[in-house]
Design an enzyme around this catalytic site. Sequence first.
Site, short mmCIF file in Angstrom:
data_model
loop_
_atom_site.label_atom_id
_atom_site.label_comp_id
_atom_site.label_asym_id
_atom_site.label_seq_id
_atom_site.Cartn_x
_atom_site.Cartn_y
_atom_site.Cartn_z
N PRO A 165 0.88 -1.37 0.12
CG PRO A 165 0.22 -0.95 2.32
CD PRO A 165 1.20 -1.83 1.36
CE LYS A 190 0.24 -3.22 -7.77
NZ LYS A 190 0.40 -1.71 -7.56
CD GLU A 193 -2.71 1.52 -7.61
OE1 GLU A 193 -2.09 1.10 -6.72
OE2 GLU A 193 -3.74 1.00 -8.25
N GLY A 223 -3.63 -1.82 -9.65
CA GLY A 223 -3.79 -3.24 -9.07
C GLY A 223 -4.44 -4.20 -10.01
N GLY A 243 -2.50 -4.58 2.35
CA GLY A 243 -3.38 -3.79 1.89
C GLY A 243 -4.98 -3.85 2.45
CB SER A 244 -8.05 -2.55 1.53
OG SER A 244 -8.05 -3.07 0.01
N GLY A 248 -7.35 -7.92 -0.45
CA GLY A 248 -6.99 -9.11 -0.20
C GLY A 248 -7.80 -10.28 -0.56
CD GLU A 263 -0.02 -9.61 8.07
OE1 GLU A 263 -1.19 -9.03 8.81
OE2 GLU A 263 0.44 -10.50 8.58
CB CYS A 297 -2.70 -1.31 9.22
SG CYS A 297 -1.18 -1.71 9.78
CD GLU A 396 -8.45 0.00 7.32
OE1 GLU A 396 -8.65 -0.19 6.17
OE2 GLU A 396 -7.20 -0.41 8.00
CG PHE A 398 -6.70 4.47 6.17
CD1 PHE A 398 -6.27 3.36 7.24
CD2 PHE A 398 -6.02 4.48 5.37
CE1 PHE A 398 -5.07 2.65 7.08
CE2 PHE A 398 -4.88 3.72 4.87
CZ PHE A 398 -4.34 2.91 6.13
P1 NAD Z 1 -5.46 -1.45 -1.41
O1 NAD Z 1 -5.92 -2.75 -1.15
O2 NAD Z 1 -6.30 -0.45 -2.33
O3 NAD Z 1 -3.99 -1.51 -2.46
C1 NAD Z 1 -3.08 -2.09 -1.93
C2 NAD Z 1 -1.99 -2.60 -3.03
O4 NAD Z 1 -2.93 -3.45 -3.87
C3 NAD Z 1 -1.81 -1.58 -4.17
O5 NAD Z 1 -0.56 -1.68 -4.51
C4 NAD Z 1 -2.70 -1.81 -5.23
O6 NAD Z 1 -2.38 -1.47 -6.63
C5 NAD Z 1 -2.93 -3.47 -5.16
N1 NAD Z 1 -4.19 -3.78 -5.86
C6 NAD Z 1 -5.27 -3.20 -5.99
N2 NAD Z 1 -6.25 -4.06 -6.57
C7 NAD Z 1 -5.74 -5.12 -6.94
C8 NAD Z 1 -6.12 -6.27 -7.66
N3 NAD Z 1 -7.28 -6.31 -7.94
N4 NAD Z 1 -5.13 -7.14 -7.75
C9 NAD Z 1 -3.76 -7.01 -7.42
N5 NAD Z 1 -3.54 -6.11 -6.85
C10 NAD Z 1 -4.30 -5.05 -6.45
O7 NAD Z 1 -5.15 -0.60 -0.09
P2 NAD Z 1 -4.42 0.82 -0.02
O8 NAD Z 1 -5.42 1.89 0.00
O9 NAD Z 1 -3.20 0.93 -0.88
O10 NAD Z 1 -3.91 0.89 1.63
C11 NAD Z 1 -4.55 0.94 2.58
C12 NAD Z 1 -4.97 -0.35 3.22
O11 NAD Z 1 -3.71 -1.35 3.70
C13 NAD Z 1 -5.62 -0.14 4.51
O12 NAD Z 1 -6.72 -1.21 4.64
C14 NAD Z 1 -4.68 -0.73 5.60
O13 NAD Z 1 -5.06 -1.03 6.92
C15 NAD Z 1 -4.02 -1.67 4.89
N6 NAD Z 1 -2.74 -1.76 5.62
C16 NAD Z 1 -2.56 -3.07 6.32
C17 NAD Z 1 -1.18 -3.06 7.06
C18 NAD Z 1 -1.04 -4.31 7.90
O14 NAD Z 1 0.20 -4.52 8.14
N7 NAD Z 1 -1.72 -5.22 8.16
C19 NAD Z 1 -0.18 -2.35 6.81
C20 NAD Z 1 -0.31 -1.16 6.03
C21 NAD Z 1 -1.63 -0.91 5.33
#
Ligand code: NAD
Length: 499
Positions: A165, A190, A193, A223, A243-244, A248, A263, A297, A396, A398
């Site tokens: 993320p 990766k 973005e 993504g 990520g989210s 996930g 995560e 997070c 969340e 955020f």
């Molecule tokens: P996001 O899920 O929107 O994106 C995360 C990543 O996933 C990006 O690189 C994005 O390009 C990629 N992605 C998006 N759609 C995809 C797809 N269809 N296929 C493959 N990859 C794809 O999350 P975000 O907005 O970038 O980050 C914030 C989120 O991350 C929050 O929910 C936060 O809680 C979480 N986070 C968790 C931790 C942890 O350790 N648990 C740490 C930091 C952030």
Amino acid sequence: MPPAKLTQPLTKERPGAKHHKMLIDGEWVASSTGEETAVHSPVTGEIIGYVPVPSPQDVDRAVKSSRAAFEKFRQWGPFDRAQLTHRIAQSIDKRIEELARMSTLESGKPYTAEAIGCVTESAENFRIAAEDVKRQESPIIPARDPNKRIYTFYRPYGVWVCITPWNFPTLIPSELLGPGIASGNTIIFKPSEYTPITGLLFSEIIQDADLPPGVLNCLPGAGPTVGDQLITHPGVDAIGFIGSDRTGLMISQRAGLKHKLLEMGGNGPTIILDDANLEKAAELTAFGCFYDSGQVCCATERILVSQRVYPEFKERMVDQARKIVLGDPFDPATTMGPLCNEMTAAKMDRHLADAVKLGGKVLFGGKRATGFPTNLYYEPTVIADVPEGALIHSEESFGPLAAMLQVDSDDELIRIANSGKYGLQMGLFTSSLKRTMYFADRLKTGNLVVNDSTDYWEPHVPFGGGGGTVSGHGRIGGKYTLQNMVYLNTIVIDYANTR
Ligand code: NAD
């Protein structure tokens, strides 16, 4: 298409904005189609650079490079890999300011108060991985037959795709890249973005530590296109995703049976009991709400307060919010910068409007701040009486938000804290050891922090979702990440039949 970062039109280019290349097989290359996308800063609203848009052919080339590199890299012993991983940490150490500057420009994180520390910790993650891999012992298993010996070895999975993320653009990648490389995997990274230039710069610094070509490839990109092509590619063995939970889940469904370390998010409740040190509790809870504008997070999102101390705690939280210095993240006095993107700011708007509609009372802040170069600067916000049923309790948020609710009994506090789908890191403030253990045994969470902020974190400590929640599978943190990036390989030898 460039990501929609801001609501106002963006045309201005920052002086020195560069056209960046991506890393495939040790070389810096443009997209095979020549396509690029502009990257905007939430700090100034300017275009700060351009990054390649990888084509499906580029994705395929990166996977082939990682596969070929793995066949050689898997032959390296742990001490050589540890040496390489230490060199990476040294390479990062030399360029901390440069990385921190780009991470501030792309994410809005205050440079002095946060970004420098985050990059410094990123190097530490490589150091920890280098040391852990040298001590990763695997068991020898007793056999029934005295002529047999049963040995186990940790083996790297192979080609990992690591998708991260924007909220910690070097620290989160380092949590996967350090242990991944130290344990002999090859990685296609990766970055988000929203922070691709920091991701590419980080990769350049890692590559500069004399990495064999293909051990690390870095592709920026969206993504749903590049990310999806990577996770579904048959040449990829494992996926590290941070990520989210929405993404996930999508990755779990799309990537099928590939090994995964996931995560995801949380909506960290912090519980304030009536026997807590309220001064400390307010200070540390506010840190959890406002550090990195709440874009963490494990940020404190909802605060559940024992009835008897609720009036005093509300006042203390307002006092804490008043101390936040919202401003230019490059100014050393600033403690809170802009939100990273419009998506996050719009979610804050939506969650606040919903809470107010349901009876929540805004005590401080409550809207986007004016007079800044972009409309992503959000006032630190304190809101009281946010009832169960409000989005803040189930999603969340955020953002820079301290949302409070008065609760009548310990069991009600536990019930509300456990409500909802998340369970990443919770907070509890109390002076009673007995009550600490009562809560610790009942809260559904991966991590519980007692008498400190939910943002409390150390790089070697296991971190991840609790059972039955959507906050994650597996553990991040020092040797726990390493453990998730290798598999146990068992070798049975009947030596009676050997010479
Ligand atoms: P996001 O899920 O929107 O994106 C995360 C990543 O996933 C990006 O690189 C994005 O390009 C990629 N992605 C998006 N759609 C995809 C797809 N269809 N296929 C493959 N990859 C794809 O999350 P975000 O907005 O970038 O980050 C914030 C989120 O991350 C929050 O929910 C936060 O809680 C979480 N986070 C968790 C931790 C942890 O350790 N648990 C740490 C930091 C952030």
